[in-house]
Every structure is written in structure tokens, then in C-alpha cells.
Design a protein around this motif. Structure first.
Motif, PDB file in Angstrom:
ATOM      1  N   HIS A   1       0.904  -1.127  -0.030  1.00 41.75           N
ATOM      2  CA  HIS A   1      -0.042  -0.079   0.117  1.00 41.75           C
ATOM      3  C   HIS A   1       0.718   1.220   0.157  1.00 41.75           C
ATOM      4  N   LEU A   2       2.089   1.154  -0.300  1.00 41.28           N
ATOM      5  CA  LEU A   2       2.985   2.314   0.002  1.00 41.28           C
ATOM      6  C   LEU A   2       3.922   2.247  -1.100  1.00 41.28           C
ATOM      7  N   LYS A   3       4.329   3.588  -1.904  1.00 43.01           N
ATOM      8  CA  LYS A   3       5.377   3.751  -2.899  1.00 43.01           C
ATOM      9  C   LYS A   3       6.343   4.651  -2.905  1.00 43.01           C
TER      10      LYS A   3
ATOM     11  N   THR B   1      11.991  11.643  -3.799  1.00 38.38           N
ATOM     12  CA  THR B   1      11.292  12.451  -4.729  1.00 38.38           C
ATOM     13  C   THR B   1      10.092  12.113  -4.897  1.00 38.38           C
ATOM     14  N   SER B   2       9.389  11.029  -4.188  1.00 37.34           N
ATOM     15  CA  SER B   2       7.970  11.056  -4.318  1.00 37.34           C
ATOM     16  C   SER B   2       7.826   9.969  -3.058  1.00 37.34           C
ATOM     17  N   LEU B   3       6.622  10.021  -2.551  1.00 36.16           N
ATOM     18  CA  LEU B   3       5.867   9.208  -1.532  1.00 36.16           C
ATOM     19  C   LEU B   3       4.601   9.139  -1.523  1.00 36.16           C
ATOM     20  N   LYS B   4       3.985   7.956  -1.887  1.00 34.17           N
ATOM     21  CA  LYS B   4       2.521   7.874  -1.982  1.00 34.17           C
ATOM     22  C   LYS B   4       1.969   6.696  -1.181  1.00 34.17           C
ATOM     23  N   ARG B   5       0.842   6.780  -0.796  1.00 34.23           N
ATOM     24  CA  ARG B   5      -0.354   5.845  -0.477  1.00 34.23           C
ATOM     25  C   ARG B   5      -0.887   5.022  -1.830  1.00 34.23           C
ATOM     26  N   LYS B   6      -0.869   3.916  -1.963  1.00 32.93           N
ATOM     27  CA  LYS B   6      -1.994   3.259  -3.337  1.00 32.93           C
ATOM     28  C   LYS B   6      -3.120   3.445  -3.004  1.00 32.93           C
ATOM     29  N   ASP B   7      -3.626   3.748  -1.771  1.00 38.56           N
ATOM     30  CA  ASP B   7      -5.205   3.654  -1.776  1.00 38.56           C
ATOM     31  C   ASP B   7      -5.721   5.285  -1.906  1.00 38.56           C
ATOM     32  N   ALA B   8      -4.666   6.216  -2.106  1.00 39.13           N
ATOM     33  CA  ALA B   8      -5.215   7.534  -2.410  1.00 39.13           C
ATOM     34  C   ALA B   8      -4.455   8.228  -3.364  1.00 39.13           C
ATOM     35  N   ASP B   9      -4.979   8.973  -4.167  1.00 41.53           N
ATOM     36  CA  ASP B   9      -4.307   9.655  -5.219  1.00 41.53           C
ATOM     37  C   ASP B   9      -3.719  11.072  -4.709  1.00 41.53           C
ATOM     38  N   ILE B  10      -2.791  10.727  -3.743  1.00 37.87           N
ATOM     39  CA  ILE B  10      -1.901  12.284  -3.087  1.00 37.87           C
ATOM     40  C   ILE B  10      -0.666  11.926  -3.015  1.00 37.87           C
TER      41      ILE B  10
ATOM     42  N   ASP C   1       2.869   2.456   8.012  1.00 39.70           N
ATOM     43  CA  ASP C   1       2.105   3.314   7.233  1.00 39.70           C
ATOM     44  C   ASP C   1       3.091   4.533   6.697  1.00 39.70           C
ATOM     45  N   GLY C   2       4.563   4.134   6.624  1.00 40.01           N
ATOM     46  CA  GLY C   2       5.524   5.331   6.154  1.00 40.01           C
ATOM     47  C   GLY C   2       6.890   4.476   5.614  1.00 40.01           C
ATOM     48  N   LEU C   3       7.734   5.501   6.067  1.00 40.76           N
ATOM     49  CA  LEU C   3       9.092   5.401   5.428  1.00 40.76           C
ATOM     50  C   LEU C   3      10.089   5.946   6.591  1.00 40.76           C
ATOM     51  N   THR C   4      11.129   4.744   6.682  1.00 43.47           N
ATOM     52  CA  THR C   4      12.171   5.129   7.581  1.00 43.47           C
ATOM     53  C   THR C   4      13.451   5.542   6.904  1.00 43.47           C
ATOM     54  N   VAL C   5      14.050   6.682   7.306  1.00 41.47           N
ATOM     55  CA  VAL C   5      15.160   7.243   6.594  1.00 41.47           C
ATOM     56  C   VAL C   5      16.426   7.291   7.536  1.00 41.47           C
TER      57      VAL C   5
ATOM     58  N   ILE D   1       2.515   8.636   6.567  1.00 46.09           N
ATOM     59  CA  ILE D   1       1.550   9.323   5.933  1.00 46.09           C
ATOM     60  C   ILE D   1       0.226   8.590   6.194  1.00 46.09           C
ATOM     61  N   LYS D   2      -0.779   9.522   6.151  1.00 50.82           N
ATOM     62  CA  LYS D   2      -2.073   8.820   6.385  1.00 50.82           C
ATOM     63  C   LYS D   2      -2.927   9.258   5.241  1.00 50.82           C
TER      64      LYS D   2
END
Length: 291
Positions: free
Chosen positions: A9-11, A22-31, A120-124, A290-291
């Protein structure tokens, strides 16, 4: 062309230049949560700040009696990193010192930056290794920019920054890009911070941080939000452009900060500078949810 990592569910998309998200999105929302670097406003997405954070006086510092020049936030953000590991949901990059970097920064280092999706997110993840037989001085930080508004139906001013824990933090004001220690105050991060462009009239809002902190960008009328959390960073910057009214806000975890107005320029005495022993490794990380 970017490097893509994803889960169910994340990309996320990363660039080898600067090892930049350069990009972070949820696949269930066009955000799209990450600012898309429109040069009309600001040409970057989420640069890595190394080996300094912020500005030096006259872009110059001294070390062992010799003067060196570094641009604001250092050079890593403009260099091409080596891709050292890639999985479906994670990727790592590395930057090593060269003869060219040592003209600006006379230390031998390896900077490894890892990105991993989960939950629900990304670790850096940041790792700085001193590969020499002498001590090393450095700063490092993140500079991710988030779209505000996150949805076209809202305005910039519909959003606010939500700090946690809600407590006052020391605010370090900037004057012409340098820290004005004499004017530091107790910042009102014991409540939410309503977003408006005038908030950034004097550049970034900079706060001292200790322990576990998170800063979220929220909107009472929407279920969508972004939260950046961290533990081992000494400062956080909150920034957008002014007077140009840009549709993004950066939440920036830093280990290090700009020179002060009173700075002598000596690297070893720089506010927030980190000292790393020979062959030792520094490690820290932050997370974006991200929510």
C-alpha cells in the motif's frame, strides 16, 4: 529515472543524485506527499544536508589553521551516490570522500543513506563512518518538503503543525541566515502552529529538541496527514519560502545547525558540530508516516 520501492500500500521513489526522496504515496489515495520540486518555488524535494547544516559565515570555516569553503547545507545533496543495495521495499546509497570533496572538507568518510518502507510510512537511516585515523567533525540533517495543501480542495491556511510532545522548546531565530543566540526565546510549541506564509517571514522556525519528537502537518477537515518523528536529532527546522508563497512546508530534523552571528569560523567550536573518533560510525534515523 528514479528508483522505486514499494509495499502493498505504499510507494516511494528515490534519486541517486543526492540520494534524494522524490516521491511518497499511498496506493489507496491519489495523493503525492512529497513536494515535486517546481523550480518556480524551490527546485528540491528532500535533500540530505551534509557535512554541514545551514550556512557558514561567508561560506567559510577553518580547521587546523586552514580555511575551507562550503555552500549552505554542504555538498552531498548535489553529488551522485552509489546504489549499494536494493530490495522491493528498501534501498541504500553510499557516498565516499574523494580528492574533490577533500578540497572543501578535509576528512575521509563514508555516508550511507537507507530508505525502508513499512507500516504506514518510510524510515530514513543515516550512517556516517570516519574512515581515517584521526577525528572527524560533521553535521547531518534531512530537509523533506511536504505538499501543503495535500488535496486540491484545501488551502495552505487550512493546515497546522502539530508538535509532540506539546511542550515549549527553545527557538533559535535566524538573522541573514545565521543563528542569533542573543534573541533566542521560548518557542510556543506547547500548542499547534497554524500555517500561514507570514510565519516564515524571518526564514525557518528552528527549535532545540531532546528525546523523542514528532511534528505533523494536519487539517481538521481531512483524514490525510503527514508526520515526521525522530529521537536523536538536536534541532528541527520548519520552513517554507517567503515572500514567495510556496505550496509546501519542510520539517527538517538536524544534527547540527547554522553558524551563529558570533561564530569564529573554527569548525571544532561550531554550534551543534559532531565529533567522530577514528574509524567510528555515527547512526541516526527518522520516520515519515503518511495517512
Amino acid at each position: 529515472m528514479g528508483i522505486t520501492i514499494e509495499t502493498n500500500h505504499l510507494k516511494a521513489v528515490l534519486d541517486e543524485k543526492g540520494a534524494e526522496l522524490t516521491s511518497l504515496k499511498r496506493k489507496d489515495a491519489d495523493i503525492e506527499y512529497i513536494w515535486q520540486a517546481d523550480p518556480k518555488y524551490w527546485k528540491r524535494h528532500a535533500p540530505v544536508l551534509f557535512p554541514i547544516v545551514g550556512s557558514l559565515k561567508a561560506n567559510t570555516y577553518t580547521y587546523k589553521g586552514k580555511s575551507y569553503h562550503l555552500p549552505q547545507h554542504g555538498f552531498a545533496r548535489d553529488m551522485v551516490f552509489e546504489l549499494i543495495d536494493q530490495k522491493e521495499d528498501a534501498v541504500s546509497f553510499r557516498l565516499k570522500s574523494t580528492e574533490e570533496t577533500k578540497k572543501m572538507y578535509p576528512f575521509d568518510f563514508e555516508l550511507t543513506i537507507g530508505y525502508a518502507l513499512g507500516g504506514d510510512g518510510l524510515t530514513v537511516d543515516y550512517q556516517v563512518k570516519n574512515t581515517a585515523d584521526d577525528e572527524m567533525y560533521f553535521s547531518i540533517g534531512g530537509h523533506p518538503a511536504f505538499n501543503v495543501p495535500l488535496e486540491d480542495s484545501f488551502e495552505f491556511t487550512d493546515y497546522y503543525v502539530d508538535p509532540s510532545p506539546m511542550k515549549s522548546r527553545i527557538n533559535l531565530p535566524l538573522k541573514e541566515g545565521l543563528i542569533d543566540l542573543e534573541q533566542r526565546t521560548l518557542g510556543q510549541t506547547n500548542t499547534t502552529i497554524a500555517l500561514n506564509h507570514e510565519l516564515f517571514e524571518n526564514d525557518a522556525l528552528i527549535y532545540e529538541t531532546k528525546g523523542l519528537n514528532s511534528f505533523a502537518i494536519r487539517n481538521e477537515q481531512s483524514k490525510h496527514s503527514v508526520t515526521l518523528s525522530f529521537k536523536n536529532f538536536s534541532y528541527v527546522g520548519i520552513w517554507s519560502t517567503y515572500p514567495k508563497e510556496s505550496p509546501f512546508v519542510c520539517i527538517e530534523p538536524w544534527v547540527g545547525v547554522a553558524d551563529t552571528l558570533e561564530s569564529t569560523g573554527e569548525l571544532t567550536g561550531k554550534l551543534g558540530i559532531q565529533k567522530l573518533a577514528a574509524q567510528d560510525t555515527f547512526h541516526t534515523k527518522y520516520a515519515i508516516v503518511i495517512k
